[in-house]
Write an enzyme that holds these catalytic residues in place. Structure first.
Site, PDB file in Angstrom:
ATOM      1  N   CYS A  66       0.821  -1.212   0.000  1.00 38.15           N
ATOM      2  CA  CYS A  66       0.000   0.000   0.000  1.00 38.15           C
ATOM      3  C   CYS A  66       0.854   1.261   0.000  1.00 38.15           C
ATOM      4  O   CYS A  66       0.333   2.370  -0.057  1.00 38.15           O
ATOM      5  CB  CYS A  66      -0.928   0.006   1.195  1.00 38.15           C
ATOM      6  SG  CYS A  66      -2.111  -1.329   1.133  1.00 38.15           S
TER       7      CYS A  66
ATOM      8  N   ASP B 203       2.879   2.365   2.510  1.00 34.24           N
ATOM      9  CA  ASP B 203       3.087   3.003   3.822  1.00 34.24           C
ATOM     10  C   ASP B 203       3.610   1.984   4.814  1.00 34.24           C
ATOM     11  O   ASP B 203       2.941   0.988   5.090  1.00 34.24           O
ATOM     12  CB  ASP B 203       1.747   3.490   4.416  1.00 34.24           C
ATOM     13  CG  ASP B 203       1.100   4.594   3.625  1.00 34.24           C
ATOM     14  OD1 ASP B 203       1.715   5.653   3.485  1.00 34.24           O
ATOM     15  OD2 ASP B 203      -0.047   4.385   3.166  1.00 34.24           O
TER      16      ASP B 203
ATOM     17  N   CYS C 277       4.167   8.465   2.144  1.00 35.38           N
ATOM     18  CA  CYS C 277       3.947   9.792   1.568  1.00 35.38           C
ATOM     19  C   CYS C 277       4.222  10.888   2.585  1.00 35.38           C
ATOM     20  O   CYS C 277       4.572  10.617   3.736  1.00 35.38           O
ATOM     21  CB  CYS C 277       2.527   9.900   1.053  1.00 35.38           C
ATOM     22  SG  CYS C 277       1.299   9.784   2.364  1.00 35.38           S
TER      23      CYS C 277
ATOM     24  N   CYS D 194      -3.280   7.684   7.068  1.00 31.99           N
ATOM     25  CA  CYS D 194      -1.918   7.833   7.598  1.00 31.99           C
ATOM     26  C   CYS D 194      -1.968   8.072   9.104  1.00 31.99           C
ATOM     27  O   CYS D 194      -1.113   7.572   9.858  1.00 31.99           O
ATOM     28  CB  CYS D 194      -1.190   9.003   6.945  1.00 31.99           C
ATOM     29  SG  CYS D 194      -0.879   8.740   5.206  1.00 31.99           S
TER      30      CYS D 194
END
Ligand SMILES: Cc1ncc(COP(=O)(O)O)c(C=O)c1O
Ligand SMILES: Cc1ncc(COP(=O)(O)O)c(C=O)c1O
Lengths: 394, 145, 394, 145
Positions: free
Chosen positions: D33, D35, D59, D103
């Site tokens: 994904c 992350d 990110c 996140c």
């Protein structure tokens, strides 16, 4: 005849306002970045997109997230009709529209008929107004969409949209209106009028060509017409036409701010133009409603003569008008709108549409009528129909 | 859109008007389609077209083709007039846009109709002249998408 | 970091050339008339339309009457696929495309699958090249269309279009190519390559956004996608976007005139950029073909780091790049193209696309690599994947 | 796109690094994904977080939320650290774009994972702490047209 052009075809397309061009320019060569990009050159485009969406939404009292940018009125009309048909085909296959819609609606309906949909084309009265009783009677359990234009592009008649919206709402039927001619010219409120979808086009209100929008009420779940990238909240693919969108937004802002005075000024000039024509030229017929009428539209039939030759002679005097819809003038068939309001073919052929802008002056109107008087007389002298008519009178 | 010749004949049409007691008058086209042409011929005893006038309800090309047609038949014999085809009219006008070709057919037909009327009135038969149709349409429609 | 922006995202969208804006300007406020109108204000628009059509046709060796203006690449792709499906549905329901097409093709194919069409998505090799043997094997008696992109927008690989065209022709199957990235960048000839339909978009070659075209070979009878007025020889409705069309035409003219020198210059800079990256940064992988490659495209994966954070850091140094397709950057899913060439997810996440323009200089490239070296190092120091990798090495 | 706070924490992330012989280490997310967050905790005998460091693959928002999360738990007791929710992280960062909310969930989960590791190593049970999931996804997908 000087060099000056008197442009009276603002229903076909309009001159872009200098402020609009000004607003667009930085997005060609400076802030040209992609609005979906991460970097800051794109951020400026994104910001501009948001501002423009607000400016457009304001014209019709919509929420910004209900505005979807398209390439123009035709795409918006195609999207609304085809995507609704697809979405609702389980519920039914019946669509109601009118006989005086723009070809972007009518030809799309014909296409849908070939796909198995049934379309009722409502009659209009001699002023071009849709009959509400006929509308009610046309509704079936399988009716999935009512699409009636806000104002007609040829004869300027404004339809009873609020009433139509109420009927649609009462029956739980989606209501789309092609407001390409009315948008920014007269007050529109999608909530008060129960409008579920609305088409508009930038170049009809002194904005750029090649940009338009479809308003889709929140909760109306029609899908994409152009599939691809995730632009426009995944509903309309294609790299955003930022300069076009910015120009459209600016034109909307100006339209909202100037609407009241423009309407007043144009209505006055329009009525003056109609009055002079009726007074000074015999055998004429003003088309469309005198009351519920776009402020800038004059449509008149001159008996015994044909439209195109009138247009060329006007053009030679520096006056731009149109005969029937600009889009159909390639064929020069008599306009379906004029036939729908009951005019015989040969009278429909002699129609002239003059549509004003905020720049039109009283001098322009006076000059136009002075020339028109001479042109009509000249063409009638050439006309075998006029010859027959005069001989019969004797 | 139009050639200079067409524009000239539209703006300054030759021979507009009527001929009283014309030898032959023909009217073709129909108001429904937006084109009507009426052609008046004055033909002398030798079968020469002494005068020719027209009236037209129609577009710029309709007026121009009528005007040019009158010029082309003026002074001609009947047989020569019969040879004034729509092609000849178009060529004399430096061409017409494709959608306007039917106007030149109308002009040809208007001459024929006036000659037919002349023949009828005089009880003669003109070699190669058929009874004109009432209506002219181009036949070859543009493809529809 | 100065104020200068080094724009290396020309595959997403480009800066409009000043000459192009110049050419467009008169059509906003002077020659704004409708190209379909009778009067002379419209005649200038009509003339401009004709010139632009010639300029566009010349890029691909087409006839002017085979060029149909649209609102962009996505509309062209949608039109080609949907209208071909509709036209040919009696003959068959099978379409062949590739796994690395743009979403404008892939999502349209998914839409058509819902309508009952069957789609074969061809694999590509590790360079992104479609396998011609697999293509031949995929052809069925019901195959109605082959749609393979000319060059890939992410990894820059140019497909063997001439060979594909020959196979399509041999089997009597229509061949469409999405040439949005290749149009005006590399030589294309629709006749030599047996291309029946070709999509292009103005904003990818320093022309305006919101304008594109579909080339339709004479004799290919696909119908309208946008129904309505009689514009574009009755095949694409909507008032013509004259300024957009004029700008597109001008951009094409310049593209043709400058193609050779641009290709040479960009290829040189591209190879220099790839060489420096490979030499100065460890654990990288250059994606796409090294030989059959767009002159302006560099695509590279940096292991252990993620694309977006790289982009933000580059942006802070004034460098605009992209990670995967700009259109998909909303989702930040790893690019379907990078997965199709066989990259594992975590490596695909670390991709960077830098696409040059005719304005890109060697200094720009040097500055970019200098900054990139530092950024990659910094992000790797932050990365748990790098930590694990280094520990394992010991 | 991002608030100033997010940009600040992305550009100048606090507490990046590793802790040798950490009391607890947690790694969440997955490379698929895009992350991965790893959180190191140094917890003293009174159950107070003395030090906290992170490493993140992801990110801008992933880095910023990790950084903020370390600041928020630093000096806190275990129980207080458990109360550092994704909402708290987002608020401290002046918000996140909707597509980046996951996140902040990852950051919350990373703290939990590190505390879980600590609890496992010390054979204790922390009130209100469940075994962290391996993967976090937002659940509420945007509507697809
Ligand atoms: C290969 C390819 N096809 C189609 C498109 C869509 O073009 P547009 O954004 O102009 O609609 C793009 C660019 O976004 C592209 O790169
Ligand atoms: C009522 C109406 N609908 C739709 C359209 C189509 O708009 P566009 O030409 O911008 O596609 C027009 C104008 O041409 C119009 O007047």
């Amino acid at each position: 005849m000087g060099n000056k052009v008197i442009y009276l075809d603002n229903a076909a397309t309009t001159k872009v306002r200098p402020e609009v061009v000004e607003a667009m320019l930085p997005f060609f060569t400076e802030n040209y970045g992609n609005a979906s990009a991460v970097y800051s050159v794109g951020a400026k485009a994104k910001e501009a997109l948001t501002t423009a969406r607000e400016q457009v939404a304001k014209v019709i009292g919509a929420k910004t997230e209900e505005i979807y940018f398209t390439a123009g009125g035709s795409e918006s009309d195609n999207w609304a009709l085809k995507a609704t048909a697809e979405l609702m085909k389980e519920k039914g296959n019946h669509i109601i529209t009118s006989k005086i819609e723009h070809h972007a609606i009518l030809h799309t309906c014909e296409y849908l008929e070939k796909q198995g949909f049934e379309v009722t084309y409502l009659d209009v009265d001699e002023e071009g107004v849709v009959d509400l009783e006929q509308l009610k009677a046309a509704i079936r359990p399988t009716t999935i969409l009512i699409s009636i234009m806000f104002a007609n592009n040829e004869i300027g008649t404004i339809e009873p949209i609020k009433e139509i919206g109420a009927i649609a709402r009462e029956h739980g039927i989606l209501f789309h209106t092609d407001a390409v001619q009315a948008f920014g010219q007269v007050p529109i409120n999608v909530d008060e009028m129960n409008i579920d979808m609305l088409s508009a086009s930038g170049h009809k209100l002194n904005g750029p060509k090649g940009i338009g929008m479809l308003y889709i009420r929140k909760g109306v779940k029609i899908r994409s017409f152009v599939h691809g990238g995730a632009q426009e909240r995944k509903r309309r693919a294609g790299t955003e036409n930022i300069p076009g969108i910015v120009g459209f937004g600016k034109a909307c802002e100006i339209a909202v701010n100037t609407m009241k005075e423009r309407m007043q000024k144009e209505t006055e000039l329009r009525d003056y133009l109609m009055a002079r024509i009726e007074k000074e030229i015999p055998y004429v017929k003003i088309n469309g409603s005198r009351v519920n009428r776009l402020p800038n539209n004059v449509n008149v039939c001159f008996r015994f003569i044909e439209g195109e030759s009138m247009l060329i002679m006007l053009d030679q005097k520096g006056i731009c008008g149109s005969s029937g819809s600009a889009c159909t003038s390639g064929s020069l068939d008599p306009s379906h709108v004029l036939l729908a309001i009951g005019l015989p073919h040969e009278i429909a052929h002699g129609s002239l549409r003059l549509t004003l802008s905020h720049e039109t002056t009283r001098e322009d109107i006076n000059y136009t009528v002075d020339e028109l008087v001479k042109i009509i007389e000249r063409l009638r002298q050439m006309s075998p129909l006029y010859e027959d008519f005069i001989k019969k009178q004797k | 859109m139009y050639s200079e010749k067409v524009m000239d004949h539209f703006q300054n049409p030759r021979n507009v008007g009527e001929i009283e007691n014309a030898s032959g008058v023909g009217t073709v086209g129909n108001a429904k389609c937006g084109d009507i042409m009426r052609m008046y011929l004055d033909i002398d005893d030798n079968g020469v077209i002494r005068d020719c006038k027209f009236k037209t309800f129609g577009c710029g090309a309709a007026v121009a083709t009528s005007s040019m047609a009158t010029e082309l038949v003026m002074g001609k014999t009947i047989q020569q007039a019969l040879e004034v085809t729509n092609k000849a009219v178009m060529e004399a006008l430096d061409g017409l846009p494709p959608v306007k070709v039917h106007c030149s057919l109308l002009a040809e037909e208007a001459i024929h109709a006036a000659l037919w009327d002349y023949a009828q009135k005089h009880g003669i038969k003109i070699e190669g002249l058929e009874k004109p149709k009432n209506d002219i349409s181009e036949g070859e429609e543009e493809e529809d998408y």
